[in-house]
Design a protein around this motif. Structure first.
Motif, PDB file in Angstrom:
ATOM      1  N   GLN A 172       0.344   7.500  -9.671  1.00 37.67           N
ATOM      2  CA  GLN A 172       0.748   8.746  -9.009  1.00 37.67           C
ATOM      3  C   GLN A 172      -0.431   9.709  -8.936  1.00 37.67           C
ATOM      4  O   GLN A 172      -0.665  10.334  -7.889  1.00 37.67           O
ATOM      5  CB  GLN A 172       1.925   9.389  -9.747  1.00 37.67           C
ATOM      6  CG  GLN A 172       2.511  10.576  -9.016  1.00 37.67           C
ATOM      7  CD  GLN A 172       3.132  10.171  -7.691  1.00 37.67           C
ATOM      8  OE1 GLN A 172       3.925   9.234  -7.626  1.00 37.67           O
ATOM      9  NE2 GLN A 172       2.790  10.856  -6.633  1.00 37.67           N
ATOM     10  N   HIS A 173      -1.200   9.813 -10.014  1.00 35.11           N
ATOM     11  CA  HIS A 173      -2.390  10.673  -9.994  1.00 35.11           C
ATOM     12  C   HIS A 173      -3.410  10.174  -8.983  1.00 35.11           C
ATOM     13  O   HIS A 173      -4.019  10.974  -8.263  1.00 35.11           O
ATOM     14  CB  HIS A 173      -3.029  10.755 -11.384  1.00 35.11           C
ATOM     15  CG  HIS A 173      -2.292  11.660 -12.310  1.00 35.11           C
ATOM     16  ND1 HIS A 173      -2.220  13.019 -12.141  1.00 35.11           N
ATOM     17  CD2 HIS A 173      -1.576  11.386 -13.427  1.00 35.11           C
ATOM     18  CE1 HIS A 173      -1.503  13.549 -13.097  1.00 35.11           C
ATOM     19  NE2 HIS A 173      -1.091  12.573 -13.899  1.00 35.11           N
ATOM     20  N   LEU A 174      -3.599   8.874  -8.922  1.00 36.40           N
ATOM     21  CA  LEU A 174      -4.530   8.300  -7.956  1.00 36.40           C
ATOM     22  C   LEU A 174      -4.119   8.662  -6.532  1.00 36.40           C
ATOM     23  O   LEU A 174      -4.941   9.128  -5.730  1.00 36.40           O
ATOM     24  CB  LEU A 174      -4.588   6.780  -8.109  1.00 36.40           C
ATOM     25  CG  LEU A 174      -5.378   6.021  -7.031  1.00 36.40           C
ATOM     26  CD1 LEU A 174      -6.855   6.367  -7.117  1.00 36.40           C
ATOM     27  CD2 LEU A 174      -5.165   4.531  -7.180  1.00 36.40           C
ATOM     28  N   VAL A 219       6.324   4.096  -6.492  1.00 43.96           N
ATOM     29  CA  VAL A 219       5.202   3.985  -7.422  1.00 43.96           C
ATOM     30  C   VAL A 219       5.614   3.173  -8.645  1.00 43.96           C
ATOM     31  O   VAL A 219       4.886   2.287  -9.090  1.00 43.96           O
ATOM     32  CB  VAL A 219       4.682   5.388  -7.825  1.00 43.96           C
ATOM     33  CG1 VAL A 219       3.663   5.298  -8.936  1.00 43.96           C
ATOM     34  CG2 VAL A 219       4.092   6.101  -6.613  1.00 43.96           C
ATOM     35  N   THR A 220       6.794   3.443  -9.172  1.00 47.01           N
ATOM     36  CA  THR A 220       7.285   2.701 -10.333  1.00 47.01           C
ATOM     37  C   THR A 220       7.511   1.231  -9.995  1.00 47.01           C
ATOM     38  O   THR A 220       7.195   0.349 -10.804  1.00 47.01           O
ATOM     39  CB  THR A 220       8.584   3.337 -10.867  1.00 47.01           C
ATOM     40  OG1 THR A 220       8.308   4.693 -11.232  1.00 47.01           O
ATOM     41  CG2 THR A 220       9.113   2.592 -12.076  1.00 47.01           C
ATOM     42  N   ALA A 221       8.028   0.949  -8.806  1.00 46.19           N
ATOM     43  CA  ALA A 221       8.240  -0.443  -8.396  1.00 46.19           C
ATOM     44  C   ALA A 221       6.908  -1.189  -8.308  1.00 46.19           C
ATOM     45  O   ALA A 221       6.803  -2.344  -8.725  1.00 46.19           O
ATOM     46  CB  ALA A 221       8.966  -0.492  -7.055  1.00 46.19           C
ATOM     47  N   GLU A 240       3.068   4.024 -17.968  1.00 44.66           N
ATOM     48  CA  GLU A 240       1.687   4.511 -17.935  1.00 44.66           C
ATOM     49  C   GLU A 240       1.013   4.190 -16.608  1.00 44.66           C
ATOM     50  O   GLU A 240       0.326   5.039 -16.034  1.00 44.66           O
ATOM     51  CB  GLU A 240       0.885   3.907 -19.085  1.00 44.66           C
ATOM     52  CG  GLU A 240       1.234   4.486 -20.438  1.00 44.66           C
ATOM     53  CD  GLU A 240       0.394   3.877 -21.548  1.00 44.66           C
ATOM     54  OE1 GLU A 240      -0.817   3.692 -21.340  1.00 44.66           O
ATOM     55  OE2 GLU A 240       0.959   3.589 -22.610  1.00 44.66           O
ATOM     56  N   ILE A 241       1.205   2.984 -16.120  1.00 44.67           N
ATOM     57  CA  ILE A 241       0.573   2.592 -14.856  1.00 44.67           C
ATOM     58  C   ILE A 241       1.161   3.384 -13.697  1.00 44.67           C
ATOM     59  O   ILE A 241       0.440   3.812 -12.788  1.00 44.67           O
ATOM     60  CB  ILE A 241       0.689   1.070 -14.644  1.00 44.67           C
ATOM     61  CG1 ILE A 241      -0.200   0.368 -15.672  1.00 44.67           C
ATOM     62  CG2 ILE A 241       0.304   0.674 -13.223  1.00 44.67           C
ATOM     63  CD1 ILE A 241      -0.010  -1.113 -15.755  1.00 44.67           C
ATOM     64  N   PRO A 266       0.849  -1.198   0.000  1.00 46.87           N
ATOM     65  CA  PRO A 266       0.000   0.000   0.000  1.00 46.87           C
ATOM     66  C   PRO A 266       0.886   1.251   0.000  1.00 46.87           C
ATOM     67  O   PRO A 266       1.907   1.303   0.693  1.00 46.87           O
ATOM     68  CB  PRO A 266      -0.776  -0.110   1.313  1.00 46.87           C
ATOM     69  CG  PRO A 266      -0.760  -1.563   1.647  1.00 46.87           C
ATOM     70  CD  PRO A 266       0.551  -2.084   1.124  1.00 46.87           C
ATOM     71  N   LEU A 267       0.492   2.232  -0.770  1.00 50.08           N
ATOM     72  CA  LEU A 267       1.284   3.458  -0.899  1.00 50.08           C
ATOM     73  C   LEU A 267       0.535   4.691  -0.411  1.00 50.08           C
ATOM     74  O   LEU A 267       1.127   5.762  -0.296  1.00 50.08           O
ATOM     75  CB  LEU A 267       1.686   3.666  -2.369  1.00 50.08           C
ATOM     76  CG  LEU A 267       2.541   2.567  -2.990  1.00 50.08           C
ATOM     77  CD1 LEU A 267       2.769   2.862  -4.471  1.00 50.08           C
ATOM     78  CD2 LEU A 267       3.862   2.429  -2.260  1.00 50.08           C
ATOM     79  N   ASN A 268      -0.741   4.551  -0.128  1.00 49.39           N
ATOM     80  CA  ASN A 268      -1.548   5.709   0.238  1.00 49.39           C
ATOM     81  C   ASN A 268      -1.428   6.025   1.728  1.00 49.39           C
ATOM     82  O   ASN A 268      -1.288   5.148   2.558  1.00 49.39           O
ATOM     83  CB  ASN A 268      -3.022   5.438  -0.104  1.00 49.39           C
ATOM     84  CG  ASN A 268      -3.878   6.657   0.120  1.00 49.39           C
ATOM     85  OD1 ASN A 268      -3.452   7.772  -0.125  1.00 49.39           O
ATOM     86  ND2 ASN A 268      -5.086   6.444   0.586  1.00 49.39           N
ATOM     87  N   ASN A 269      -1.487   7.316   2.024  1.00 47.90           N
ATOM     88  CA  ASN A 269      -1.583   7.843   3.383  1.00 47.90           C
ATOM     89  C   ASN A 269      -0.340   7.565   4.218  1.00 47.90           C
ATOM     90  O   ASN A 269      -0.429   7.128   5.357  1.00 47.90           O
ATOM     91  CB  ASN A 269      -2.836   7.303   4.081  1.00 47.90           C
ATOM     92  CG  ASN A 269      -3.208   8.146   5.284  1.00 47.90           C
ATOM     93  OD1 ASN A 269      -2.891   9.318   5.335  1.00 47.90           O
ATOM     94  ND2 ASN A 269      -3.858   7.543   6.249  1.00 47.90           N
TER      95      ASN A 269
END
Length: 89
Positions: free
Chosen positions: A57-59, A20-22, A51-52, A7-10
């Motif tokens: 990143q935008h998400l 994010v790239t990983a 692209e993903i 998880p990357l959020n918060n």
């Protein structure tokens, strides 16, 4: 599906571009069914990763939460404790 994607959020500090790239790379590897693309598929494979990662990143920038940010060191310690229980190391 992809247990290696974390998880990357918060988080404080926020997820880095490398994280994010990983995550995007792990996702594309899982969907493609290979860890390294053939020469014929290399261009589309890495284009998909790019692209993903961009969309992810935008998400992450647009998600809203009222929960306090998580601390990376605390979360890592929790994961190590779970692993110790699971694997007995």
């Amino acid at each position: 599906m992809c247990r290696n994607i974390r998880p990357l959020n918060n988080f404080e500090p926020p997820a880095t571009g490398d994280e994010v790239t990983a995550a995007a790379l792990q996702y594309v590897r899982k969907v493609a069914g290979t860890t390294k693309p053939s020469q014929a598929n290399e261009e589309v494979f890495y284009a998909a990763v790019k692209e993903i990662a961009h969309i992810t990143q935008h998400l992450l920038e647009d998600l809203v939460t009222t929960a306090p940010p998580k601390n990376r060191e605390v979360e890592a310690a929790k994961a190590r404790a779970r692993a110790q229980l699971r694997y007995g190391t």
